[in-house]
Motif scaffolding. Structure first.
Motif, PDB file in Angstrom:
ATOM      1  N   ARG A   1     -33.097  20.581  19.468  1.00  0.00           N
ATOM      2  CA  ARG A   1     -32.456  20.376  18.358  1.00  0.00           C
ATOM      3  C   ARG A   1     -33.016  21.197  17.187  1.00  0.00           C
ATOM      4  O   ARG A   1     -34.413  21.151  17.034  1.00  0.00           O
ATOM      5  N   ASN A   2     -32.319  21.503  16.289  1.00  0.00           N
ATOM      6  CA  ASN A   2     -32.682  21.989  14.901  1.00  0.00           C
ATOM      7  C   ASN A   2     -33.694  21.134  14.573  1.00  0.00           C
ATOM      8  O   ASN A   2     -33.590  19.787  14.305  1.00  0.00           O
TER       9      ASN A   2
ATOM     10  N   LYS B   1     -33.125  18.659  11.276  1.00  0.00           N
ATOM     11  CA  LYS B   1     -32.111  17.605  11.499  1.00  0.00           C
ATOM     12  C   LYS B   1     -32.744  16.798  12.604  1.00  0.00           C
ATOM     13  O   LYS B   1     -32.430  15.347  12.212  1.00  0.00           O
TER      14      LYS B   1
ATOM     15  N   SER C   1     -33.175  12.609  11.721  1.00  0.00           N
ATOM     16  CA  SER C   1     -32.724  11.471  12.717  1.00  0.00           C
ATOM     17  C   SER C   1     -33.864  10.441  13.107  1.00  0.00           C
ATOM     18  O   SER C   1     -33.742   9.424  13.315  1.00  0.00           O
TER      19      SER C   1
ATOM     20  N   ARG D   1     -27.034   7.407   8.377  1.00  0.00           N
ATOM     21  CA  ARG D   1     -27.176   8.404   7.629  1.00  0.00           C
ATOM     22  C   ARG D   1     -25.877   8.517   6.919  1.00  0.00           C
ATOM     23  O   ARG D   1     -24.732   8.104   7.307  1.00  0.00           O
TER      24      ARG D   1
ATOM     25  N   ASP E   1     -23.170  14.465   6.745  1.00  0.00           N
ATOM     26  CA  ASP E   1     -23.624  15.199   7.734  1.00  0.00           C
ATOM     27  C   ASP E   1     -24.385  16.616   7.302  1.00  0.00           C
ATOM     28  O   ASP E   1     -24.764  17.305   8.260  1.00  0.00           O
TER      29      ASP E   1
ATOM     30  N   TYR F   1     -27.399  17.683   6.792  1.00  0.00           N
ATOM     31  CA  TYR F   1     -28.926  17.374   7.357  1.00  0.00           C
ATOM     32  C   TYR F   1     -29.687  18.070   6.085  1.00  0.00           C
ATOM     33  O   TYR F   1     -30.774  17.421   5.503  1.00  0.00           O
ATOM     34  N   TYR F   2     -29.366  19.335   5.675  1.00  0.00           N
ATOM     35  CA  TYR F   2     -30.373  20.209   4.841  1.00  0.00           C
ATOM     36  C   TYR F   2     -30.278  19.255   3.366  1.00  0.00           C
ATOM     37  O   TYR F   2     -31.336  19.782   2.522  1.00  0.00           O
TER      38      TYR F   2
END
Length: 259
Positions: free
Chosen positions: A64-65, A68, A72, A223, A226, A228-229
């Motif tokens: 996964r990035n 991100k 999480s 969260r 959406d 994330y950045y």
């Protein structure tokens, strides 16, 4: 790290925590018999190569990035301690609250600031481990560990496929076909992934359903966007530098662009 092996097709998956592992494992269970080993795979720490790295397998790393996954992972860490709380002891000795690492509202700016405080604490200062039984230190916590800690360089070079979690549904069918899995089964697996992904999106986290204390459910941070950045907006140079240094090997190996 989740190390999953499907002996019938000699197919092996490596999946990091916070990289879709729950949805993938739940979907595999519906269709395939597989074994699972969660130990790290390095020359210093390996336990049994016949179990962890059997011969003749097609090996797939699902990743996964980094940025991100870190967001999480932060939510997981600040919420895990709540699973053992009730209304009477909800706020007792809460190090995350005391150091402004857990947001108390759904205001995004509060979440952003708390996340960056967390990153500074664990990647810049990185000296404090408040719990002896549940480690929160990135270098020993699987939710935050970098790639090199869990899969040694000598094994990374022998992985056949590196699949970004965001592209898994588009790429997994071709891999499954190559190892002999029927189009019917691969299609069922993909459809199950879509269902599991939607379930988790609606629930935010299955852990919420497991907690019997309403107050704790309400207090759990989830969260709020959406994007994330956006959690990295206005992050200090020293904090971002420390994060990038810790995950430097991940960026290089997976050819990810750094902020």
């Amino acid at each position: 790290m989740n190390n999953l092996l499907i002996p019938k097709y000699k197919l092996q998956f490596f999946i990091f925590e916070k990289s879709g592992s729950r949805a993938i494992i739940d979907s595999l269970k519906k269709l395939f018999d597989f074994t699972q080993d969660n130990n790290v795979l390095t020359t210093e720490d390996f336990h049994d190569l016949e179990v962890q790295w059997p011969r003749g397998y097609t090996r797939v790393l699902i990743y996964r990035n980094v940025y991100k996954r870190l967001v999480s992972g932060w939510y997981t860490k600040i919420n895990t301690i709540l699973e053992h709380r009730n209304k009477k002891n909800l706020h007792d000795g809460d190090w995350y609250d005391d150091n402004n690492l857990r947001p108390k509202t759904k205001d995004f700016e509060e979440h952003r600031v708390c996340f960056q405080n967390f990153c500074k604490e664990f990647f810049v200062y990185n000296e404090y481990n408040p719990y002896t039984d549940i480690s929160v230190f990135p270098r020993v916590d699987a939710h935050l560990q970098n790639l090199q800690v869990q899969i040694g360089k000598e094994y990374q070079d022998k992985i056949d496929y590196k699949v970004n979690l965001e592209n898994l549904i588009d790429e997994i069918e071709l891999i499954m076909t190559k190892v002999g899995i029927s189009k019917t089964d691969s299609s069922k697996f993909i459809e199950s992934l879509k269902v599991e992904k939607q379930i988790m999106k609606e629930q935010k986290s299955k852990m919420i359903e497991k907690n019997k204390y309403d107050l704790v459910k309400e207090y759990r941070a989830t969260r709020v966007t959406d994007d994330y950045y956006s959690y990295y907006n206005k992050i200090s140079d020293d904090t971002l530098k420390s994060v990038n240094e810790y995950y430097n090997g991940d960026f290089d190996y997976l050819r990810m662009k750094r902020l």
